[in-house]
Design an enzyme around this catalytic site. Sequence first.
Site, PDB file in Angstrom:
ATOM      1  N   GLY A   1       0.840  -1.271   0.304  1.00  0.00           N
ATOM      2  CA  GLY A   1       0.003  -0.077   0.459  1.00  0.00           C
ATOM      3  C   GLY A   1       0.932   0.674   0.162  1.00  0.00           C
ATOM      4  O   GLY A   1       2.236   1.520   0.202  1.00  0.00           O
TER       5      GLY A   1
ATOM      6  N   CYS B   1       5.536  -5.770   1.842  1.00  0.00           N
ATOM      7  CA  CYS B   1       5.810  -3.825   1.644  1.00  0.00           C
ATOM      8  C   CYS B   1       5.407  -3.134   2.544  1.00  0.00           C
ATOM      9  O   CYS B   1       5.361  -3.208   3.789  1.00  0.00           O
ATOM     10  CB  CYS B   1       5.162  -3.816   0.056  1.00  0.00           C
TER      11      CYS B   1
ATOM     12  N   ASN C   1       8.516  -1.333  -4.384  1.00  0.00           N
ATOM     13  CA  ASN C   1       7.814  -0.610  -4.100  1.00  0.00           C
ATOM     14  C   ASN C   1       7.660   0.696  -3.010  1.00  0.00           C
ATOM     15  O   ASN C   1       6.568   0.042  -2.778  1.00  0.00           O
ATOM     16  CB  ASN C   1       7.283  -0.086  -5.542  1.00  0.00           C
TER      17      ASN C   1
ATOM     18  N   GLY D   1       8.802   3.552  -0.012  1.00  0.00           N
ATOM     19  CA  GLY D   1       9.502   4.598   0.074  1.00  0.00           C
ATOM     20  C   GLY D   1      10.138   4.553   1.389  1.00  0.00           C
ATOM     21  O   GLY D   1      11.060   5.452   1.841  1.00  0.00           O
ATOM     22  N   TYR D   2       9.829   3.925   2.292  1.00  0.00           N
ATOM     23  CA  TYR D   2       9.859   3.782   4.165  1.00  0.00           C
ATOM     24  C   TYR D   2      10.746   2.632   4.246  1.00  0.00           C
ATOM     25  O   TYR D   2      10.519   1.255   3.317  1.00  0.00           O
ATOM     26  CB  TYR D   2       8.831   3.719   4.947  1.00  0.00           C
TER      27      TYR D   2
ATOM     28  N   HIS E   1       8.326  -7.580  -3.107  1.00  0.00           N
ATOM     29  CA  HIS E   1       7.390  -8.306  -3.895  1.00  0.00           C
ATOM     30  C   HIS E   1       7.380  -9.656  -4.522  1.00  0.00           C
ATOM     31  O   HIS E   1       7.852  -9.340  -5.459  1.00  0.00           O
ATOM     32  CB  HIS E   1       6.307  -7.192  -4.638  1.00  0.00           C
TER      33      HIS E   1
ATOM     34  N   GLU F   1       5.233 -11.405  -5.384  1.00  0.00           N
ATOM     35  CA  GLU F   1       3.946 -12.510  -6.506  1.00  0.00           C
ATOM     36  C   GLU F   1       4.060 -11.100  -7.644  1.00  0.00           C
ATOM     37  O   GLU F   1       3.576 -10.909  -8.019  1.00  0.00           O
ATOM     38  CB  GLU F   1       3.043 -11.487  -5.614  1.00  0.00           C
TER      39      GLU F   1
END
Length: 361
Positions: free
Chosen positions: A221, A249, A291, A293-294, A333, A335
């Site tokens: 998310g 994630c 994907n 940013g933290y 990820h 998947e």
Amino acid sequence: MEKRAYLILENGDVYEGYSFGAEKEVVGELVFTTAMTGYLETLTDPSYYGQIVCQTFPLIGNYGVIPADFESGKPALRAYIVREWCQQPSNFRCEGQLDAFLKEEGVPGLYGIDTRRLTKTVREYGVMNAKLTYEKPDASVAEELKSYKITGAVQAVTVKEPAVHTPENPTLKVVLMDFGAKRRIRRNLMKLGCHVTIVPASTSAEEIIAMKPDGIMLSNGPGDPADNPEIIEQLRILCEAKIPTFGICLGHQLLALSQGAKTKKLKYGHRGANQPATDLETGRVYVTSQNHGYAVVSESLPENAKVSFINANDGTCEGISYTDKPMFSVQFHPEACGGPLDTSFLFDKFISLMQEVKNNA
């Protein structure tokens, strides 16, 4: 006639290119992705909510629009930036053109700029805000950009009502907490025989426990994980039920926060289908799709948690296993689509964990 468009960065840099897709001014957090394929998955990944996405791969749109490859119902990103937009796609699965798709979804695009220079700027100065506009901006706009902040990200992309997905002959029941879930997560679980109930991010621990699932999946998310204190508290309560749990994630970050760890914002994040993650148990390096940013601060983990994967480039935490509960999580990820499927075995690990706990109950 090609319409001029401009991208102004928070540091005052201005890039001049051409407009495609929807025509509207937007402000967002500027990020880049190094993926060489899978632009449709990028466009429809809810994790890009509130962001202006730059593709480092120069040619985008060459296989058109293929709805079967979408990771969600619609794009969540603010704008899309490419070096070259292919206006004549060629692929036997193609069902439309990128420009028409972006217009339909209200997403503005910018092409014809030096995306290499733009990416190097973000790498040097870090993630910053930017504005896509159609009149050449002056320096005063850069000051206005500093106040932009992504808020309410998870609430904006999560499902509004529970949804049930059942494969033939299901053997396990999984509750998928949707923080902005990619469709491929649900598909992988179903392929492995899981009856999947997708629930909104606001679903309480009590409601989930009442469903009597064999396992809980915490999805990917967008946004700052620390901006979700209510979700974190419900996860803390949920963990005490000791139901097998797998986080991906943002789900990985929220799970760690629920156990007392901390997160930090990375300089420019990890986004792309070629990010190396090292398995600390075996020493093997996997190429992964990422994907985010933290990242979870490794040194902040509680005694019941240990780092299982690290990023081979910067050493940041890419995975956590918990010693006193049947839980594990990864930052990347497994998947991945488009992207490498090297770590898809983690879904098998989750299945085995659920079966083991179920058999010992």
